[in-house]
Design an enzyme around this catalytic site. Structure first.
Site, PDB file in Angstrom:
ATOM      1  N   ASP A 112       0.874  -1.267   0.175  1.00 14.85           N
ATOM      2  CA  ASP A 112      -0.221  -0.178   0.043  1.00 14.85           C
ATOM      3  C   ASP A 112       1.009   1.217  -0.058  1.00 14.85           C
ATOM      4  O   ASP A 112       0.298   2.177   0.516  1.00 14.85           O
ATOM      5  CB  ASP A 112      -0.936  -0.125   1.123  1.00 14.85           C
ATOM      6  N   LYS A 149       1.911   2.273  -4.969  1.00 11.88           N
ATOM      7  CA  LYS A 149       2.443   1.734  -6.254  1.00 11.88           C
ATOM      8  C   LYS A 149       1.581   2.162  -7.550  1.00 11.88           C
ATOM      9  O   LYS A 149       1.857   2.505  -8.624  1.00 11.88           O
ATOM     10  CB  LYS A 149       2.846   0.323  -6.170  1.00 11.88           C
ATOM     11  N   GLY A 159      -4.776  -4.195  -3.868  1.00  8.35           N
ATOM     12  CA  GLY A 159      -5.539  -3.074  -3.965  1.00  8.35           C
ATOM     13  C   GLY A 159      -4.773  -1.673  -4.518  1.00  8.35           C
ATOM     14  O   GLY A 159      -3.942  -1.347  -3.476  1.00  8.35           O
ATOM     15  N   HIS A 160      -5.009  -1.389  -5.750  1.00 11.63           N
ATOM     16  CA  HIS A 160      -4.100  -0.400  -6.122  1.00 11.63           C
ATOM     17  C   HIS A 160      -5.115   0.798  -6.741  1.00 11.63           C
ATOM     18  O   HIS A 160      -5.921   0.751  -7.400  1.00 11.63           O
ATOM     19  CB  HIS A 160      -3.271  -0.709  -7.341  1.00 11.63           C
ATOM     20  N   GLN A 195       1.798  -5.825  -3.370  1.00 13.75           N
ATOM     21  CA  GLN A 195       2.525  -5.903  -2.017  1.00 13.75           C
ATOM     22  C   GLN A 195       3.667  -5.286  -1.761  1.00 13.75           C
ATOM     23  O   GLN A 195       3.793  -4.185  -2.501  1.00 13.75           O
ATOM     24  CB  GLN A 195       2.440  -7.492  -1.681  1.00 13.75           C
TER      25      GLN A 195
HETATM   26  P1  GDP Z   1      -0.861   0.382  -3.579  1.00 13.81           P
HETATM   27  O1  GDP Z   1      -1.391  -0.877  -2.931  1.00 13.81           O
HETATM   28  O2  GDP Z   1       0.707   0.537  -3.427  1.00 13.81           O
HETATM   29  O3  GDP Z   1      -0.903   0.998  -4.960  1.00 13.81           O
HETATM   30  O4  GDP Z   1      -1.799   1.838  -2.668  1.00 13.81           O
HETATM   31  P2  GDP Z   1      -2.966   1.861  -2.302  1.00 13.81           P
HETATM   32  O5  GDP Z   1      -3.734   2.247  -3.604  1.00 13.81           O
HETATM   33  O6  GDP Z   1      -3.602   0.573  -1.443  1.00 13.81           O
HETATM   34  O7  GDP Z   1      -2.957   2.876  -1.061  1.00 13.81           O
HETATM   35  C1  GDP Z   1      -2.250   4.175  -1.387  1.00 13.81           C
HETATM   36  C2  GDP Z   1      -3.621   5.185  -1.171  1.00 13.81           C
HETATM   37  O8  GDP Z   1      -2.928   6.435  -1.173  1.00 13.81           O
HETATM   38  C3  GDP Z   1      -4.533   5.331  -2.202  1.00 13.81           C
HETATM   39  O9  GDP Z   1      -5.862   5.588  -1.628  1.00 13.81           O
HETATM   40  C4  GDP Z   1      -4.010   6.403  -2.969  1.00 13.81           C
HETATM   41  O10 GDP Z   1      -5.310   7.161  -3.633  1.00 13.81           O
HETATM   42  C5  GDP Z   1      -3.548   7.428  -2.006  1.00 13.81           C
HETATM   43  N1  GDP Z   1      -2.398   8.464  -2.371  1.00 13.81           N
HETATM   44  C6  GDP Z   1      -1.491   8.101  -3.343  1.00 13.81           C
HETATM   45  N2  GDP Z   1      -0.400   9.121  -3.443  1.00 13.81           N
HETATM   46  C7  GDP Z   1      -1.018   9.903  -2.253  1.00 13.81           C
HETATM   47  C8  GDP Z   1      -0.380  11.186  -1.690  1.00 13.81           C
HETATM   48  O11 GDP Z   1       0.606  11.672  -2.103  1.00 13.81           O
HETATM   49  N3  GDP Z   1      -1.353  11.855  -0.716  1.00 13.81           N
HETATM   50  C9  GDP Z   1      -2.220  11.069  -0.350  1.00 13.81           C
HETATM   51  N4  GDP Z   1      -2.831  12.068   0.602  1.00 13.81           N
HETATM   52  N5  GDP Z   1      -2.725  10.113  -0.853  1.00 13.81           N
HETATM   53  C10 GDP Z   1      -2.189   9.523  -1.623  1.00 13.81           C
HETATM   54  P1  IMO Z   2      -1.134  -4.155  -2.262  1.00  8.22           P
HETATM   55  O1  IMO Z   2      -0.508  -4.681  -3.504  1.00  8.22           O
HETATM   56  C1  IMO Z   2      -1.062  -4.586   2.163  1.00  8.22           C
HETATM   57  C2  IMO Z   2      -1.009  -8.526   3.756  1.00  8.22           C
HETATM   58  C3  IMO Z   2      -2.242  -9.180   4.111  1.00  8.22           C
HETATM   59  C4  IMO Z   2      -1.647 -10.123   5.322  1.00  8.22           C
HETATM   60  C5  IMO Z   2      -0.511 -10.645   4.417  1.00  8.22           C
HETATM   61  C6  IMO Z   2      -0.933 -12.128   3.698  1.00  8.22           C
HETATM   62  O2  IMO Z   2      -2.293  -3.231  -2.352  1.00  8.22           O
HETATM   63  O3  IMO Z   2       0.204  -3.215  -1.628  1.00  8.22           O
HETATM   64  P2  IMO Z   2      -2.296 -12.656   1.705  1.00  8.22           P
HETATM   65  O4  IMO Z   2      -3.703 -12.561   1.405  1.00  8.22           O
HETATM   66  O5  IMO Z   2      -1.366 -12.094   0.848  1.00  8.22           O
HETATM   67  O6  IMO Z   2      -2.173 -13.995   2.182  1.00  8.22           O
HETATM   68  O7  IMO Z   2      -2.052 -11.870   3.237  1.00  8.22           O
HETATM   69  O8  IMO Z   2      -0.290  -9.731   3.638  1.00  8.22           O
HETATM   70  N1  IMO Z   2      -1.194  -7.949   2.184  1.00  8.22           N
HETATM   71  C7  IMO Z   2      -1.011  -6.802   1.827  1.00  8.22           C
HETATM   72  N2  IMO Z   2      -1.057  -5.766   2.615  1.00  8.22           N
HETATM   73  N3  IMO Z   2      -0.995  -4.213   0.545  1.00  8.22           N
HETATM   74  C8  IMO Z   2      -1.104  -5.328  -0.130  1.00  8.22           C
HETATM   75  O9  IMO Z   2      -1.080  -5.540  -1.385  1.00  8.22           O
HETATM   76  C9  IMO Z   2      -1.463  -6.889   0.474  1.00  8.22           C
HETATM   77  N4  IMO Z   2      -1.386  -8.098   0.138  1.00  8.22           N
HETATM   78  C10 IMO Z   2      -1.354  -8.433   0.945  1.00  8.22           C
HETATM   79  O10 IMO Z   2      -2.691  -8.101   4.954  1.00  8.22           O
HETATM   80  O11 IMO Z   2      -0.921  -9.373   6.329  1.00  8.22           O
HETATM   81 MG    MG Z   3      -3.103  -1.445  -1.863  1.00  8.77          MG
END
Ligand code: GDP
Ligand code: IMO
Ligand code: MG
Length: 425
Positions: A13, A16, A40-41, A225
């Site tokens: 999270d 990316k 979840g991206h 991840q």
């Molecule tokens: P990923 O799994 O690495 O793609 O990240 P996620 O999408 O799960 O989580 C990142 C969250 O931060 C998302 O809700 C984005 O919309 C938000 N986000 C990304 N860049 C920024 C930033 O610079 N500032 C803020 N406030 N939110 C951001």
């Molecule tokens: P993105 O791509 C954050 C965590 C789960 C748990 C562990 C194992 O959005 O960054 P799993 O279901 O993969 O066997 O769970 O890994 N986990 C993540 N945490 N971002 C993710 O993906 C994750 N994918 C798995 O919360 O601790």
């Molecule tokens: Mg994510």
């Protein structure tokens, strides 16, 4: 940019998705090479928010070829629902290619995971319950694995399900006598429907990628991840079940690491973690809650509140070394803008000894006390900043501390979720 990779250096999270979306306009092909619908991206532009799980974030840019390569575990129902939901928002998926070597998640994988997690009680890994670990377990075990190449061949699929499902029922009954048995024919009928829809997309993606490399096409590898969730190098057993650091690109796609010209490590300006396992800089106080509120730190996949804390340079520099990144993208810097002071963990104290080594065992990490460097906050809204020189001095000093401690140059700074809220250094 010819061949680039984006990997998370923390516990996932790191945002990316935003970086992949940004870089996609410089690439022709985007490859998702590991994980499954545990990811979840989130991508935001022009007032729209898109949440992607299995599809590479590249699908949102017109003309890009999206590849789901062999290292991914695919829940076909989830994938088809995601394709449908993206299409319903008028996104045209230019071209989607799916590896015939990717492994398939079946309903018994979720049931097995539920039983295993329940069995661990308060030691549960805290997985996303998407059958990721149990599918990878079958891949490594071979006997019960079913790949995309079998899913799309009706006779093979029938044969494999009739071999596997009775054995799965035995295992499941032993793990949880209350778990109702699965019916091979019912799964066959459901999954045959998915196979018919996915068949046109299925190819040998590693052969495709090697042809693309030979043709000097630009390719972007999209990590899922993060490095600290890597099955070999992460905080085992509180990890995901694949090589989610940069190490996973070669096995997950067939493209050797030497083909990658630039590896970008994505980090949050602080730390988050979802699920179980130690997190030395976690803040269980008002500041932790403030970061959670400001950063909207709730899981995209499961909605769980993310555990929040200060930036951990010991953990993140370890992630940077394991993944072999060239530079950093520091994300969500704006989330810290209201704080009077900000802290960075520059070392751990474990059993009275100071160290900058990241422990290989979760029990040692759980004993680590962070040693902090405290810096002044900037107390200014920075979401409108687009140039490094316009960031407050204290925010620049904070970025300098991250660069120094992680020993990598900061090339991108994100000051808000939107595509445009980005500073290229
Ligand atoms: P990923 O799994 O690495 O793609 O990240 P996620 O999408 O799960 O989580 C990142 C969250 O931060 C998302 O809700 C984005 O919309 C938000 N986000 C990304 N860049 C920024 C930033 O610079 N500032 C803020 N406030 N939110 C951001
Ligand atoms: P993105 O791509 C954050 C965590 C789960 C748990 C562990 C194992 O959005 O960054 P799993 O279901 O993969 O066997 O769970 O890994 N986990 C993540 N945490 N971002 C993710 O993906 C994750 N994918 C798995 O919360 O601790
Ligand atoms: Mg994510």
């Amino acid at each position: 940019m010819a061949v680039t990779a984006v990997v998370g250096l923390q516990w996932g999270d790191e945002a990316k998705g935003k970086i992949v979306d940004l870089l996609t306009d410089q690439h022709e092909i985007v490859v998702r090479y590991l994980g499954g619908n545990n990811a979840g991206h989130t991508v935001m532009f022009q007032g729209q928010t898109y949440k992607l799980s299995l599809l590479p974030a590249g699908v949102l840019r017109p003309g890009v070829t999206s590849v789901i390569s062999n290292g991914v575990v695919i829940n076909p129902k989830a994938l088809l629902q995601e394709i449908e939901s993206i299409r319903s928002r008028d996104v045209v998926i230019h071209r989607l290619l799916i590896s015939d070597r990717a492994h398939i998640i079946f309903p018994y994988h979720m049931a097995e995971e539920a039983a295993l997690e329940k069995g661990r009680g308060d030691q549960a890994i805290g997985t996303t319950m998407r059958g990721i670990g149990t599918c990878y377990r079958d891949k490594a075990g071979r006997t019960h694995a079913i790949r995309m190449g079998e899913l799309v061949r009706p006779e093979l699929l029938r044969q494999r399900l009739h071999e596997v499902v009775p054995q799965k029922n035995l295992v499941l009954h032993a793990l949880d006598p209350e778990c109702p048995p699965f019916d091979a024919d019912a799964i066959l009928s459901e999954y045959s429907g998915y196979a018919d829809q996915l068949r046109p997309h299925v190819i040998d993606t590693s052969a495709y990628l090697h042809r693309a490399l030979a043709d000097r096409k630009s390719i972007l590898f999209e990590g899922a991840q993060g490095s600290l969730l890597d099955i070999d190098h992460g905080t085992f057993p509180y990890v995901t079940s694949s090589n989610s650091s940069g190490c996973g690109i070669h096995p997950g796609s067939g493209v050797p690491e030497r083909a990658i010209e630039k590896m970008i490590g994505v980090v949050k300006a602080y730390t988050t973690r979802v699920g179980g396992g130690p997190c030395p800089t976690e803040l269980l106080d008002d500041i932790g809650q403030h970061i959670r509120d400001e950063g909207r730190e709730y899981g995209t996949v499961t909605g769980r509140p993310r555990r929040c804390g200060w930036f951990d340079a010991v953990a993140t520099s370890y992630g940077a070394r394991i993944s072999g990144v060239d530079c950093l993208a520091v994300m969500l810097l704006d989330v810290l803008s209201k704080l009077d002071e900000v802290k960075v963990c520059e070392a751990y104290e474990i059993g009275g000894e100071r160290t900058t080594d990241f422990p290989s065992h979760a029990v040692d990490l759980a004993r680590a006390t962070p040693v902090y460097r405290t810096l002044p906050g900037w107390k200014k809204d920075i979401q409108g900043v687009r140039k490094l020189k316009d960031l407050p001095t204290a925010a620049r000093a904070y970025l300098d501390a991250i660069a120094e401690l992680v020993d990598r140059r900061v090339e991108i700074v994100s000051v808000g979720p939107d595509r445009d809220q980005t500073v290229i250094v």
